[in-house]
Enzyme design. Sequence first.
Site, short mmCIF file in Angstrom:
data_model
loop_
_atom_site.label_atom_id
_atom_site.label_comp_id
_atom_site.label_asym_id
_atom_site.label_seq_id
_atom_site.Cartn_x
_atom_site.Cartn_y
_atom_site.Cartn_z
N ASN A 30 0.86 -1.20 0.00
CA ASN A 30 0.00 0.00 0.00
C ASN A 30 0.89 1.24 0.00
O ASN A 30 1.42 1.63 1.04
CB ASN A 30 -0.91 -0.03 1.24
N LYS B 200 0.07 4.25 -0.44
CA LYS B 200 -0.65 5.42 0.13
C LYS B 200 -0.44 6.66 -0.74
O LYS B 200 -0.40 6.55 -1.96
CB LYS B 200 -0.20 5.63 1.59
N HIS C 222 -10.51 1.68 4.34
CA HIS C 222 -9.25 1.73 5.11
C HIS C 222 -9.44 2.67 6.30
O HIS C 222 -10.14 3.68 6.20
CB HIS C 222 -8.12 2.23 4.20
N GLU D 117 -6.93 -4.62 10.18
CA GLU D 117 -5.86 -3.64 10.42
C GLU D 117 -6.22 -2.81 11.64
O GLU D 117 -6.89 -1.78 11.51
CB GLU D 117 -5.79 -2.66 9.25
N GLY E 16 1.15 2.16 10.86
CA GLY E 16 2.22 3.15 10.76
C GLY E 16 2.93 3.45 12.07
O GLY E 16 3.68 4.43 12.17
N SER F 234 2.03 -2.30 10.50
CA SER F 234 3.43 -2.39 10.92
C SER F 234 4.07 -3.75 10.61
O SER F 234 4.89 -4.25 11.38
CB SER F 234 3.57 -2.05 12.41
P1 PGA Z 1 1.73 0.22 7.79
O1 PGA Z 1 0.37 0.50 6.97
O2 PGA Z 1 2.35 -1.02 7.23
O3 PGA Z 1 2.57 1.46 7.54
O4 PGA Z 1 1.37 0.08 9.21
C1 PGA Z 1 -0.43 -0.55 6.58
C2 PGA Z 1 -1.68 -0.03 5.92
O5 PGA Z 1 -2.23 0.96 6.42
O6 PGA Z 1 -2.16 -0.58 4.92
#
Ligand code: PGA
Length: 217
Positions: free
Chosen positions: A7, A9, A87, A143, A149, A180
Amino acid sequence: MRVFFANLKSHMTPQEGKQWLDSFVLLKLPENKQVIVCPPFTLLTIFKDSGLSLCAQNISPYPQGSYTGEISAGMLKDLAGFVLIGHSERKKYFKETTEDISNKLIQAQNNNLIPLLCISGETEIDSYLNLAREFEKIFILYEPTFAIGTGNPDTPQNASSICEKIKSKLPSCYFLYGGSVSKDNIRQFSEKNCIDGVIVGKNSLDPEHFFEIVKNG
Ligand code: PGA
C-alpha cells in the site's frame, strides 16, 4: 503465506513511482507468491505497463457520472483488479461511514473489482461481514488502528484468532493482516496458517524491504 499487498498510500510523484517500479521489477520474486501493488490513482497507468497486479486505494460510492473529483469503479476496472474499501485512514480523515462503505462495495461488485474490506477493530466484525456476504471473492483485511504506521503490530496470535473468528462466520473469504508488518516480524505472521496474506504500508516504500517481506513470508 501467499498474498502480499504493497500500500503505497499518498507518497509518490510519477517520477518516484517509476523509480520504485524500476527497482522492484529487477528483484526475482518467488513464483509461489502473489504480489499486488496499491499505487495512488495517479500512478495506476504507469504501474499497469509493468504487468504487476494492481489494487486501487479507494473508489467513489457513486457510479460514473457528474461527481467532480471522484474516481468511479467503472473508471478503474481496466486498470486494477482489486480495491481497498474502508481503510481506517479513510474513516479517520475523511469520515467514511458504513453507508459509504456499503455503497462502495456495490460499485466494486457492479464492476468486477475484488474488494479488500478493511476492519479496524473487533467491534466492526459482525456488521462488516454482513456487507461481505454477497461476494464470491473477497479479502477481509484486519488492520487495527493502533498498529497502522506505528511500528507496533498486533500480535500474530491475536491476528490469527481474529482470522479464525472471521472465517468461522465467512468461510469463503481470504484473510489479510495489516499494521506495521516488516521483514523482522513477517515470519511470525506467516507461521499462522489461517492468515492468507499481509498488506504493507510504510515498509513497502522501500522496494527492497518489501521484497524481503515477500521472500520471508
Ligand atoms: P503500515 O500500513 O504497514 O505502515 O502500518 C499498513 C496499511 O495501512 O495498509
